[in-house]
Scaffold this active site. Sequence first.
Site, short mmCIF file in Angstrom:
data_model
loop_
_atom_site.label_atom_id
_atom_site.label_comp_id
_atom_site.label_asym_id
_atom_site.label_seq_id
_atom_site.Cartn_x
_atom_site.Cartn_y
_atom_site.Cartn_z
N PHE A 15 -32.44 -3.51 -3.64
CA PHE A 15 -33.82 -3.94 -3.85
C PHE A 15 -34.75 -3.26 -2.84
O PHE A 15 -34.46 -3.24 -1.65
CB PHE A 15 -33.91 -5.47 -3.70
CG PHE A 15 -35.32 -6.00 -3.79
CD1 PHE A 15 -36.03 -5.91 -4.98
CD2 PHE A 15 -35.93 -6.57 -2.68
CE1 PHE A 15 -37.33 -6.38 -5.06
CE2 PHE A 15 -37.24 -7.05 -2.76
CZ PHE A 15 -37.94 -6.96 -3.95
N LYS A 53 -32.80 -1.99 8.27
CA LYS A 53 -32.98 -3.36 8.78
C LYS A 53 -31.87 -3.74 9.77
O LYS A 53 -32.14 -4.35 10.80
CB LYS A 53 -33.00 -4.32 7.60
CG LYS A 53 -33.45 -5.73 7.94
CD LYS A 53 -33.52 -6.55 6.66
CE LYS A 53 -33.65 -8.04 6.97
NZ LYS A 53 -35.01 -8.47 7.25
#
Lengths: 165, 565
Positions: free
Chosen positions: B111, B161
């Site tokens: 995503f 991340k």
Amino acid sequence: MKHTISVLVENEFGVLTRVAGLFSGRGFNIESLSVAPTLDPSISRMTILTRGDDQILEQITKQLNKLIDTIKVIDFTGQDFIEREMALIKVTAEEETRAEVLRIVDIFRAKVVDVTPRSYTVEITGAPAKIDAIVELLRPLGIKELVRSGPVVLGRGSKGWKGAE
Amino acid sequence: MKKTGSQILLESLVLEGVDTVFGYPGGTVINIYNDLMDYPIKHILNRHEQGAVHAADGYARATGKVGVAIATSGPGATNTITGIATAYMDSIPLVVITGQVPTALIGNDAFQEADIIGITRPITKHNYLVKDVKDLARIIKQAFYIARTGRPGPVVIDLPKDVQMASTKFEYPETVEIRGYKPTYSGNPRQIEKAVKMILAAKKPVIYVGGGVTLSDASNELLGFAETIQAPVTTTLMAMASFPRNNPLSLGMLGMHGTYYANMAITHSDLLIAVGARFDDRVTGKIATFAPHAKIIHIDIDPTSIKKNVRVDLPIVGDLKDVLQKMVADLGGHADKVKELVATLAPWRQEIDGWKAKHPMAYQASDKIIKPQYVIEKLRELSNDDAIVTTEVGQHQMWTAQFFEFRQPRTFLTSGGLGTMGYGLPAALGAQAAFPERQVIDISGDGSFQMNSQELATLVQYRLPVKIVILNNNFLGMVRQWQQLFFDRRYSQTCMELPIDFVKLAEAYGATGLRATSPDEVEEVIKQAFATPGPVIMEFKVAREENVLPMVPAGAGLNEMVLAS
């Protein structure tokens, strides 16, 4: 005009794409490209064959030099260099042509590296023109498959670029 | 003590002297935004990532420092592309930090995943995907170094991340060692000596200046050089503000919408001294007839710029500040010959004065309808001398270049290379964030303004008092002009008829809106806008089919200028 360029680059992911992208983004053509790490594993060496006039070649070498990952660009134009390419050629070898294939292999100092009742696979190393020549001779006998590595190049003489300067 | 990747990023930004960043949060940069609250860095929340990058770009152009923008992965990162490409084309130092999905998901169509390293490769000076938090401090140090040194440019750092969340000991490197990157700053003395010989032998020299002079802060050196030899100076769009337009040696801009006399001077010159310019096609026109009688000296820090588009007789690779200083010093050693040269050039300067008198920069004035050039002239007259002006792209941009008469470096910020509509408003925002007390003006057309008008909200939120000028002709003016001149007036899709009420739009965002519909209102609106605190939109209903002239049609030579409609 055909040019041979060696490029020493940082051995990091994505560098090949940077070099290839530089050529495609500017409309320069890569005829062949071979790349592998050098004696210093943090550096890779690319050998690139390209075509273009002097002005295009100047731009290519300058643009290659401009890449942050490029350590050195060697343009072999006008220099004496050793050029070697390797090819693997799978040739049809039926009863009537087996001897002929072996004769050609012998003349070219090539090697048969795989044999089946219906084929020979030939390994040949040499200047690209030599490989062109054997391919032309084997073609009428029936080439089933062919792979060429693209040339690798080193300058002649005792001077060498080993890695870190 | 161990620090997380996001803390390392922010610590490093502080060590790089970054006081302001522009950006937009998202899932993959949420850690950075969380830690940002603990660091002395001002963050400006733009309304679109493109706006954030243009703002960082405007900040960089106005200050000379590296601009910084942050965006999240996927759509956030792809929204930065136009901003990055704009900075790349104009050699603006930027560091753009994009979030990336965790390393384990890269390449899995996760995503909000996009291969931003692949996408930005052709439009960055360099880019990095950080795969290990241990590399992060070194990469940031290198990124800032690469962005600001040599020929400056944007650098992207793609930061997954999980790397932001991982911890390691923080040590910021003191020096940078990149074995393949060693820009040449010092001009070769023998080449400079040759250049001086060529200059002393010239009869009709022209100094042709590009954006490099601003980038290397070499305006003073340029002025010193030009005045030493008393040679005329023409600037590109990117160099407009780097040489004072009111200096008698100034020829203004050259090229497609340059002055008649600049283009004639280039055509008749016997020596062209190109200083930090790259011979863009908008400058040269038809290459075959560009400076046909001139020998060319080309000074540039980027060797790839030299001999890319035109033949060059003498290349000098180096920083302009260094090369121009050495050149002036070298000329100083030939005082008598320089005196002789200045005298020899008198007829040349007279010839140029003749062209200036014959076809000065002018337009047909009107007392009935607002002429856009008149608005620019009035803005110049009523604005501060150190006002920073940004533009969008189109007719208004060219009129600004032609009529604003810039005098100080870093006061004209415009998208030259890429020609990005929607650049001016966020760039003005960035400049104003850098200099809250200075006057910042964005000059736009009604078409360009609508490309990033959402940044009005950012201006209002951060109380950035940018004054926005909209020269509203309800047209995509420059394309319409081409359609008129070269496509038999077939105005295909260039008419923006919907009468947008820009005054109400300003008010909707909490800004002030003013409008002028006749020439006698122009001055009052500008005065009122400058006296009003906070952001103001000034809408000028201008002559609809006014053209930017003179003009060299695309593909024609500089000597084939169209002077009147």
